[in-house]
Write a protein that holds these residues in place. Structure first.
Motif, PDB file in Angstrom:
ATOM      1  N   HIS B 495       0.871  -1.175   0.000  1.00  0.00           N
ATOM      2  CA  HIS B 495       0.000   0.000   0.000  1.00  0.00           C
ATOM      3  C   HIS B 495       0.913   1.231   0.000  1.00  0.00           C
ATOM      4  N   VAL B 496       0.948   1.935  -1.099  1.00  0.00           N
ATOM      5  CA  VAL B 496       1.787   3.130  -1.198  1.00  0.00           C
ATOM      6  C   VAL B 496       0.931   4.353  -0.898  1.00  0.00           C
ATOM      7  N   ALA B 509       6.213   8.823  -5.911  1.00  0.00           N
ATOM      8  CA  ALA B 509       5.325   7.711  -5.563  1.00  0.00           C
ATOM      9  C   ALA B 509       4.879   6.976  -6.829  1.00  0.00           C
ATOM     10  N   GLU B 510       4.541   7.746  -7.852  1.00  0.00           N
ATOM     11  CA  GLU B 510       4.096   7.103  -9.090  1.00  0.00           C
ATOM     12  C   GLU B 510       5.205   6.283  -9.732  1.00  0.00           C
ATOM     13  N   VAL B 513       5.429   3.092  -7.830  1.00  0.00           N
ATOM     14  CA  VAL B 513       4.317   2.211  -8.185  1.00  0.00           C
ATOM     15  C   VAL B 513       4.577   1.552  -9.540  1.00  0.00           C
ATOM     16  N   VAL B 523      -0.066  -3.378  -6.225  1.00  0.00           N
ATOM     17  CA  VAL B 523       0.035  -2.184  -5.398  1.00  0.00           C
ATOM     18  C   VAL B 523      -1.324  -1.513  -5.252  1.00  0.00           C
ATOM     19  N   TYR B 525      -2.404   2.144  -4.467  1.00  0.00           N
ATOM     20  CA  TYR B 525      -1.701   3.428  -4.432  1.00  0.00           C
ATOM     21  C   TYR B 525      -2.673   4.522  -4.009  1.00  0.00           C
ATOM     22  N   ASP B 526      -2.423   5.122  -2.874  1.00  0.00           N
ATOM     23  CA  ASP B 526      -3.288   6.207  -2.415  1.00  0.00           C
ATOM     24  C   ASP B 526      -2.796   7.525  -3.009  1.00  0.00           C
ATOM     25  N   ASP B 527      -3.381   7.858  -4.138  1.00  0.00           N
ATOM     26  CA  ASP B 527      -2.983   9.050  -4.895  1.00  0.00           C
ATOM     27  C   ASP B 527      -3.962  10.210  -4.675  1.00  0.00           C
TER      28      ASP B 527
END
Lengths: 588, 588
Positions: B495-496, B509-510, B513, B523, B525-527
């Motif tokens: 979990h990013v 972060a991207e 990922v 993944v 990904y909390d964007d």
């Protein structure tokens, strides 16, 4: 093959109506558990799974998200949408131990709509594309053709949710593109046709059909342009309205004993010849046919269809017009007797229409355009009216597309330039449909738009049936010898047959199977020691894996035989090169 | 996370009874569609699929073959096995449009048996191991605890078919080994317990339980050996029969106002002291409790259980003894009134037994062994009989294991050496069962043996519920912060979380990922750009992916933070090494 849970049959099953059904049973892919309900044996399940995986990959790739709704559903959402009633006998209903009403989901528009309503509230959350691959149920009146029209079947159903029509158009096109990729990967001969939007309303609607002579769907396509449509969806390009100044006035004539179009045309040519020198034709007459209709919600009415006398009313087109679950039949003697204003065999526009005493809704074929003149019933036995002009002397309550479509009819797109329609048959495998706001309205799915105003969400629905696809692809690809799978959906990539009793043959075959497995190739290996080569070959042909490799007598010369199941091309390959050759064939 | 179809909730759902249910709803894994019927949202479905894949891999690896039976089934096979009736209200029944009886399959013993009968006829075809992963239905009286006990749920059910008992033993052991591998891979704390074989007959039967305080199953395990058993399956090691020569003769005593064990013991110690100096105890008395029983097939009877007075009758053990669907309750005042030979509160062996006037079947706890002496009712109000010796003065119609099991009871295996039982609770996730010939006999599944003689096939059944497993594993692993998945079943591997508003953070972060995706790592990904770090961390804790990576303020120093969800261990890793480090963590 010595341990695989399969038994091939030499005899056709008694209840099989279509070739794919016969072969899927004979080759050990499916077994019937009850009418329209099938068990999937290992070979059949592998084909289902490969089809599902192709669908899943393309759905995921386009950004659709997978979830899974139950099959056993509460009544309430289907009450809100009206489908609990409108489905009539077409759904399975049941009660639980506490007496609550439940149903087995036929499709899941309601559940998807409610899920989005539960989770989302703003235009910023949209669009969202959702799908599931799930078992569905319909209580078909005549389950037929094996898994082609089952009562329990697997569906991938997907839905798009957009804040406006422009968004829906984008979502629709994205799903259409994904469907084209899916069907191309499935690797068989399909056609995309315009479909009827049905009673649901909505706008764009297309079906993906497998071409197949036994298909339940008739579609037409143009000889010169790329127009193709399900027969229910064909629209007639109506002739432009013409001015009727100077046309003769309508006049009633005696036409004794002419209750049919044929007797009427004969009589008219004999007793009332045309002034322009040509004969009267059936297409000069206007035939009015009255049906009594019962809708699944209990409503009933009588409807008269006015169509040119040379055409029949097409039952499938009437069904599409009336919507799912409506039951209809031609007016009975009793019904005629109860309506003295209707003269059976001589019914004309004068007695029809919602405002007339009989109160029968009167719908006209588009060919009955303003300014066209007709010979039609005068509402008295033995009399017809001539030169009755649409728009001048009569009008209907609306326009209807229920007349039959014929080979040679002008194409609605380029009929003016000579394009004509020809018909063919197919099996519906996919359906994409710009559904609109029907369900969102019924279930109150609204979001706040950019201006903070509540707007109703618009939806598209997109279905493919993986279990039906097995039968449809089988039907499209089979031949006299048996099933004949496209490479991407076959239950195995390679069918290795070891023949004879020579231990060296079995050893070589096993080594080949090992090498193929190691390379990720799916192999069906016929290792049965006491089965004759003839039976093994027949089984391989019946099962239909695309490449058959025989390890047998050729081994003495160091070769194995490769056979392409579909083309029957054969070649010999040195045994040492066989694995590499086959891997390149499968994984290319 | 900005597009994932999920919404986490801060509030517990009102109807949630157990922690896993609360968290699975709050974290957006499932939503309730109807009582006991759930929709699986994307996060939840991923966990189901990962569990299913582990099961499928181990089934395939052991040589079991996958097929797929329908859920909607005809009545006939279930009539033949007796389960159409014996299931009582526990199955969903329905009729199709033609009035045919159908059911939604609770398990598929009948269908598997008939499939093997259809395909196989010789001992050479056996053993065969078959399985499916399929949706099942049971109309639970009290659906509870979310997907832990649903009315629609997914099951892997497998069956083995062998020609003889030795073969069944091998198949059973092979499935047991596969189950151990499956449960080990699922990565949580489970226990294997002996289970009750039930009314089905059969021999070996074991359950795989997730340890969980909220579990519906109580099991016991020994403090010194590896004995563990579901409480229904615990058997008492009966004391060896002892010689009763020289014991005093039975004698009836006045024991006024002693309808309970407690009043009886007090009175006996006061009025009829023992000669050996010790006090009377409840365990010296024999309590006889009469139940009226109604079976799902309509039969009914009265049964008396004779148990030592210090123990209660355990309802779960009575259920297991009577079989699925039986309904029972203690004898009512009316029933006592109708049987004058029964003196309520003073019932003794004299009035019980199939041959006595009341005709009540009398079953005795194994502790009431031959030669043991008891104080029990004399079948007259206010009187008990003392020194009544089993085998000398009375016998029962059989032995029954319904007395409650208690912490401290001797272990049936090594009780002699001091091993005692302690109890714990668990959730049944898997059940393996040497079923025997019950279904094969009912449905006529026979094959020719080596000598050309028809023999009835013997079966084992082996089930795991993937949807229940989601809740059971959740229950076993959750903590105060939320769900806390084992690595192999988590909805994602990593979990990013990107925090703050710095574009460089989101870019880094991207990139991370992308690298993880490229390496095959799943993944989440909390964007989400406008969500606070606090909310993002709370969501990550609630969702329970095993490794949380924060890309945020540390980026200025070139590091990201790794956090182990379960242990809360945190470490900093240079951003350039993060992907490689995480890949090695996940794929090790």
């Amino acid at each position: 093959m010595s341990t695989l849970f399969v038994r091939t049959l030499r005899e056709d099953p008694a209840d099989a109506e279509v070739p794919s059904h016969r072969l899927l049973v004979r080759a050990g892919y499916v077994r019937r558990a009850a009418p329209g309900i099938y068990s999937w044996l290992p070979l059949g399940l592998r084909v289902v799974r490969r089809i599902e995986n192709i669908i899943r990959e393309e759905m995921d790739a386009m950004g659709a998200q997978e979830l899974l709704f139950p099959a056993l559903l509460p009544k309430e959402p289907y009450d809100a949408s009206g489908r609990w009633t409108s489905y009539g006998d077409g759904i399975f209903r049941l009660k639980d131990r506490k007496g609550n009403d439940l149903l087995l989901g036929p499709t899941h528009e309601e559940m998807f709509t409610l899920a989005v309503k539960d989770m989302y509230s703003s235009y910023k959350d949209l669009p969202v594309l959702l799908y599931q691959i799930q078992t569905k149920y319909r209580d078909e009146p005549r389950p037929r053709a094996g898994v082609l029209r089952g009562r329990e079947f697997v569906m991938k159903d997907a839905y798009s949710f957009d804040v406006d029509d422009a968004g829906l158009e984008v979502s629709y096109q994205a799903f259409r593109d994904a469907y084209v990729r899916i069907f191309d990967r499935l690797g068989f001969d399909y056609v995309i046709v315009k479909a009827h939007s049905g009673a649901m309303g909505g706008s764009a609607s297309e079906e993906f059909l497998a071409k197949a002579a036994v298909g339940e769907d008739t579609y037409v396509h143009c000889t010169t342009c790329d127009y193709a449509a399900n027969v229910e969806a064909v629209t007639v390009s109506p002739p432009a309205a013409v001015a009727y100044d100077g046309l003769p006035a309508a006049h009633v004539e005696e036409t004794p004993d002419t209750p049919t179009i044929e007797t009427l045309v004969d009589h008219a040519n004999a007793a009332h010849p045309r002034t322009d020198g040509r004969d009267w034709r059936a297409s000069d007459t206007l035939k009015n046919i009255v049906f009594s209709v019962r809708y699944p919600d209990g409503r009933s009415e009588a409807i008269a269809f006015g169509v040119p006398g040379d055409r029949d009313v097409d039952v499938a087109r009437v069904e599409a017009f009336l919507g799912e679950g409506a039951v209809f039949e031609p007016y009975s003697e009793e019904e005629f007797a109860a309506q003295p204003s209707l003269a059976k065999g001589y019914i004309g526009p004068g007695a029809l229409g919602a405002d007339e005493p009989a109160g029968i809704r009167y719908l006209l074929d588009p060919r009955v355009a303003e300014g066209t003149a007709w010979v039609t019933g005068a509402d008295e036995p033995g009399r017809h009216v001539f030169d009755l002009v649409a728009g001048r002397d009569f009008t209907g309550d609306g326009v209807v597309e229920v007349a039959d479509v014929r080979d040679g009819d002008p194409c609605p797109v380029d009929g003016d330039e000579g394009g004509v329609l020809v018909s063919a048959r197919g099996i519906e495998m996919g359906h994409i449909f710009a559904l609109g706001r029907l369900y969102a309205e019924a279930l109150g799915l609204q979001v706040l738009d950019e201006n903070g105003k509540l707007v109703t969400v618009t939806m598209g629905s997109y279905g493919i049936g993986p279990t039906r696809a097995v039968a449809a692809i089988a039907e499209n690809t089979l031949d006299d010898l048996g099933l004949c799978w496209p490479r991407n959906v076959a239950p195995a990539d390679i069918h290795v047959v070891a023949t004879g009793k020579d231990e060296a043959v079995f050893a070589a075959a096993e080594e080949l199977v090992r090498e193929l497995h190691a390379a990720g190739v799916e192999v069906l290996y016929d290792d049965r020691p006491k089965v004759s080569p003839g039976v093994k070959f027949k089984d391989a042909e019946l099962i239909g894996v695309p490449t058959i490799v025989t390890v047998g007598r050729g081994l003495a010369e160091g070769v194995v035989e490769l056979r392409d199941r579909a083309s029957d091309e054969r070649s010999q390959v040195p045994v040492a090169e066989a694995a590499a050759h086959l891997v390149s064939l499968v994984l290319r």
